[in-house]
Design an enzyme around this catalytic site. Structure first.
Site, short mmCIF file in Angstrom:
data_model
loop_
_atom_site.label_atom_id
_atom_site.label_comp_id
_atom_site.label_asym_id
_atom_site.label_seq_id
_atom_site.Cartn_x
_atom_site.Cartn_y
_atom_site.Cartn_z
N ALA A 96 63.79 14.43 27.13
CA ALA A 96 63.04 14.31 28.39
C ALA A 96 63.81 14.92 29.56
O ALA A 96 63.22 15.48 30.48
CB ALA A 96 62.72 12.85 28.67
N GLU A 97 65.12 14.80 29.52
CA GLU A 97 65.94 15.27 30.62
C GLU A 97 66.18 16.79 30.60
O GLU A 97 66.10 17.45 31.63
CB GLU A 97 67.30 14.55 30.61
CG GLU A 97 67.25 13.08 30.98
CD GLU A 97 67.04 12.87 32.48
OE1 GLU A 97 67.04 13.85 33.23
OE2 GLU A 97 66.87 11.71 32.88
N SER A 98 66.52 17.32 29.44
CA SER A 98 66.97 18.72 29.40
C SER A 98 66.42 19.54 28.26
O SER A 98 66.79 20.70 28.11
CB SER A 98 68.50 18.74 29.30
OG SER A 98 68.91 18.19 28.05
#
Length: 271
Positions: free
Chosen positions: A171-173
């Site tokens: 989700a982040e990267s």
């Protein structure tokens, strides 16, 4: 050759049996079957969309921050929209085959906008089943596989679910170790400079340092919020100060979408 004559005491027996089966279906069961049929059609549509965009490197191209992640989300939403609003007819056929009764369009109620649905789920203490699974892109999963050993190490060291770490990284990267967000968050778990400094990170783009620090921070948030995943993810995304300020999940669309994405990936890993 003699003609064989088959007789039955009740020529409508099989039809009547089917009618009894139909009558035994509650409205709740009908809705569940209809929803499952629609989700199957949506999944099939998603595969079709992905197949059509492979030659162009995805809907958003093969470069840029979070491209794989946005491709996956957009493909999922587009497929759901096509399935719900411009049906291919597959869901209707499945429903009729399973239930033995004509498809009733009223079974499918119109869903509220996704942001309202997420807020409602969070407000009502939603379980994992309230969130649709989100399938990571093949490229993102290939990158994530490179960090399996580090993720296992972080999970054991900080007593945190491996699948949760994977979900946050995606989700982040999109599992890109050199990712930098417009806000300045860096690396696989998108750590801000202040957080990196606080956690003693020397090289934020070093996968092992980044994952261990991110897992440590997420673990501390889970402890602070007594294991409440939504609040912990909200704090990871928007900061603990905002969670305190709003006495719960902040009313930010970005945060609500972030929670949905992490939980969607988490549900994918849990099967």
């Amino acid at each position: 050759m003699k003609t064989l004559e088959l007789t039955t005491t009740n020529p409508l027996k099989h039809l009547q049996s089917n009618a009894i089966s139909q009558n035994s279906l509650s409205d709740e069961k009908r809705i569940k079957i209809a929803k499952a049929a629609r989700e199957f059609e949506s999944l099939l549509t998603s595969l079709m969309v992905k197949s059509m965009t492979q030659s162009t490197g995805g809907l958003f191209g093969d470069s840029g921050f979070g491209g794989d992640d946005f491709d996956t989300i957009f493909e999922s939403k587009l497929s759901s929209y096509i399935s719900e609003n411009k049906s291919l007819g597959i869901a209707e056929i499945l429903y009729e085959k399973i239930t033995g009764e004509p498809f009733d369009p009223s079974i499918f109620y119109k869903k509220p906008p996704i942001i309202n649905e997420i807020k409602s789920n969070i407000k009502n203490n939603a379980t994992e089943s309230s969130f649709n699974y989100l399938t990571p892109s093949y490229e993102a999963m290939q990158r994530l596989e490179n960090y399996s050993a580090i993720i296992i190490k972080a999970a054991k060291q900080y007593n945190i679910d491996e699948d949760l770490i994977k979900s946050v990284i995606l989700a982040e990267s999109s599992a890109k170790h050199n990712a930098v967000s417009p806000a300045g968050a860096k690396g696989l778990m998108q750590l801000m400079d202040s957080t990196s400094t606080q956690l003693g990170v020397r090289n934020v783009f070093n996968p092992e340092e980044n994952i261990l620090a991110g897992a440590k921070y997420l673990s501390s948030l889970l402890k602070d919020y007594n294991g409440n995943l939504e609040l912990s993810l909200a704090a990871y995304n928007a900061g603990p100060n905002n969670v305190s300020k709003y006495n719960g999940v902040p009313p930010f669309e970005e945060t609500a979408n972030y929670i949905q994405r992490v939980k969607g990936y988490l549900k994918y890993f849990k099967g």
